[in-house]
Motif scaffolding. Structure first.
Motif, short mmCIF file in Angstrom:
data_model
loop_
_atom_site.label_atom_id
_atom_site.label_comp_id
_atom_site.label_asym_id
_atom_site.label_seq_id
_atom_site.Cartn_x
_atom_site.Cartn_y
_atom_site.Cartn_z
N GLY A 65 -23.36 -6.14 -11.52
CA GLY A 65 -22.57 -4.98 -11.89
C GLY A 65 -21.76 -4.46 -10.72
O GLY A 65 -20.59 -4.09 -10.86
N ARG A 66 -22.37 -4.46 -9.55
CA ARG A 66 -21.65 -4.02 -8.33
C ARG A 66 -20.48 -4.94 -8.03
O ARG A 66 -19.39 -4.48 -7.72
CB ARG A 66 -22.61 -3.98 -7.15
N THR A 67 -20.70 -6.24 -8.14
CA THR A 67 -19.64 -7.21 -7.88
C THR A 67 -18.48 -7.00 -8.85
O THR A 67 -17.31 -6.99 -8.45
CB THR A 67 -20.19 -8.65 -8.00
N ILE A 68 -18.80 -6.82 -10.12
CA ILE A 68 -17.76 -6.60 -11.14
C ILE A 68 -17.05 -5.27 -10.87
O ILE A 68 -15.82 -5.19 -10.94
CB ILE A 68 -18.38 -6.64 -12.55
N TYR A 69 -17.82 -4.22 -10.56
CA TYR A 69 -17.24 -2.91 -10.25
C TYR A 69 -16.26 -3.03 -9.09
O TYR A 69 -15.15 -2.50 -9.14
CB TYR A 69 -18.35 -1.92 -9.92
N GLU A 70 -16.66 -3.74 -8.04
CA GLU A 70 -15.80 -3.89 -6.86
C GLU A 70 -14.55 -4.69 -7.19
O GLU A 70 -13.51 -4.50 -6.56
CB GLU A 70 -16.58 -4.52 -5.72
N THR A 71 -14.63 -5.56 -8.17
CA THR A 71 -13.48 -6.37 -8.57
C THR A 71 -12.50 -5.60 -9.45
O THR A 71 -11.29 -5.64 -9.23
CB THR A 71 -13.94 -7.64 -9.31
N TYR A 72 -13.01 -4.88 -10.44
CA TYR A 72 -12.15 -4.28 -11.45
C TYR A 72 -12.05 -2.75 -11.41
O TYR A 72 -11.07 -2.20 -11.93
CB TYR A 72 -12.64 -4.66 -12.85
N CYS A 73 -13.01 -2.06 -10.85
CA CYS A 73 -13.10 -0.61 -11.03
C CYS A 73 -12.83 0.21 -9.78
O CYS A 73 -12.39 1.36 -9.87
CB CYS A 73 -14.48 -0.24 -11.57
N VAL A 74 -13.13 -0.35 -8.62
CA VAL A 74 -13.09 0.41 -7.38
C VAL A 74 -11.70 0.97 -7.08
O VAL A 74 -11.59 2.04 -6.48
CB VAL A 74 -13.62 -0.44 -6.20
N GLY A 75 -10.66 0.32 -7.53
CA GLY A 75 -9.29 0.79 -7.27
C GLY A 75 -9.03 2.19 -7.79
O GLY A 75 -8.28 2.95 -7.19
N CYS A 76 -9.64 2.53 -8.90
CA CYS A 76 -9.44 3.87 -9.50
C CYS A 76 -10.66 4.77 -9.35
O CYS A 76 -10.53 5.96 -9.12
CB CYS A 76 -9.10 3.74 -10.99
N HIS A 77 -11.85 4.19 -9.50
CA HIS A 77 -13.07 5.00 -9.48
C HIS A 77 -13.66 5.14 -8.08
O HIS A 77 -14.62 5.88 -7.90
CB HIS A 77 -14.11 4.41 -10.43
N GLY A 78 -13.09 4.45 -7.10
CA GLY A 78 -13.53 4.58 -5.72
C GLY A 78 -14.77 3.75 -5.40
O GLY A 78 -15.55 3.40 -6.27
N GLU A 79 -14.91 3.46 -4.12
CA GLU A 79 -15.99 2.59 -3.65
C GLU A 79 -17.37 3.14 -3.96
O GLU A 79 -18.27 2.41 -4.35
CB GLU A 79 -15.85 2.38 -2.14
N SER A 80 -17.56 4.42 -3.80
CA SER A 80 -18.88 5.01 -4.07
C SER A 80 -18.86 5.88 -5.33
O SER A 80 -19.71 6.76 -5.48
CB SER A 80 -19.35 5.81 -2.86
N GLY A 81 -17.89 5.63 -6.20
CA GLY A 81 -17.81 6.37 -7.45
C GLY A 81 -16.95 7.62 -7.38
O GLY A 81 -16.79 8.32 -8.37
N LEU B 247 -20.98 4.28 -23.33
CA LEU B 247 -20.24 3.80 -22.17
C LEU B 247 -19.71 2.39 -22.41
O LEU B 247 -18.58 2.07 -22.06
CB LEU B 247 -21.12 3.84 -20.92
N LEU B 248 -20.54 1.56 -23.01
CA LEU B 248 -20.14 0.19 -23.32
C LEU B 248 -18.88 0.19 -24.19
O LEU B 248 -17.91 -0.51 -23.90
CB LEU B 248 -21.28 -0.54 -24.03
N GLU B 249 -18.89 1.00 -25.22
CA GLU B 249 -17.73 1.06 -26.12
C GLU B 249 -16.51 1.61 -25.41
O GLU B 249 -15.39 1.13 -25.61
CB GLU B 249 -18.07 1.89 -27.36
N SER B 250 -16.68 2.60 -24.55
CA SER B 250 -15.57 3.16 -23.77
C SER B 250 -14.92 2.10 -22.89
O SER B 250 -13.70 2.02 -22.80
CB SER B 250 -16.08 4.26 -22.86
N ILE B 251 -15.75 1.32 -22.23
CA ILE B 251 -15.24 0.28 -21.33
C ILE B 251 -14.59 -0.84 -22.15
O ILE B 251 -13.55 -1.37 -21.76
CB ILE B 251 -16.37 -0.26 -20.42
N ARG B 252 -15.17 -1.18 -23.28
CA ARG B 252 -14.58 -2.21 -24.15
C ARG B 252 -13.16 -1.84 -24.55
O ARG B 252 -12.26 -2.65 -24.48
CB ARG B 252 -15.39 -2.35 -25.43
N ARG B 253 -12.98 -0.61 -25.03
CA ARG B 253 -11.68 -0.25 -25.61
C ARG B 253 -10.71 0.40 -24.64
O ARG B 253 -9.53 0.52 -24.91
CB ARG B 253 -11.88 0.59 -26.86
#
Length: 102
Positions: free
Chosen positions: A30-46, A69-75
């Motif tokens: 999950g951390r690896t995926i977060y760092e790949t797709y999410c960190v740009g907007c949600h920040g490194e430490s959230g 949360l799963l559904e939010s991320i899906r759509r």
């Protein structure tokens, strides 16, 4: 009072169904995926880069159930792209497990 009787096969099936989300959650993945797709907007430490984006470091949105949360991320939404088709449900669950550690 009526007694409920379940076969061993039924019990095993229920145990499997109840255990899948917990067993599936791999925070490191999950951390690896977060760092790949999410960190740009949600920040490194959230800590999000914009006040309109959920700040996971302070718990924004993390009070929701995993299924929500799963559904939010899906759509996705107005600013976040949909990850349906890009990430599997298992990968999204891994990200959610990681988010809960921030």
């Amino acid at each position: 009072m009526q007694k409920l009787t379940l076969s061993w096969a039924a019990l095993a099936t229920l145990a499997f169904i109840w255990s899948v989300p917990g067993a599936a959650a791999d925070r490191q993945n999950g951390r690896t995926i977060y760092e790949t797709y999410c960190v740009g907007c949600h920040g490194e430490s959230g800590n999000s880069i914009d006040p309109t984006i959920p700040n996971f470091a302070n718990g924004d949105r993390l009070f929701q159930m995993d299924s929500q949360l799963l559904e939010s991320i899906r759509r996705g939404n107005q600013t976040m792209p949909a990850f349906r088709g890009l990430l599997s449900d298992l990968e999204i669950r891994d990200v959610i497990a990681y988010l809960r550690t921030l």
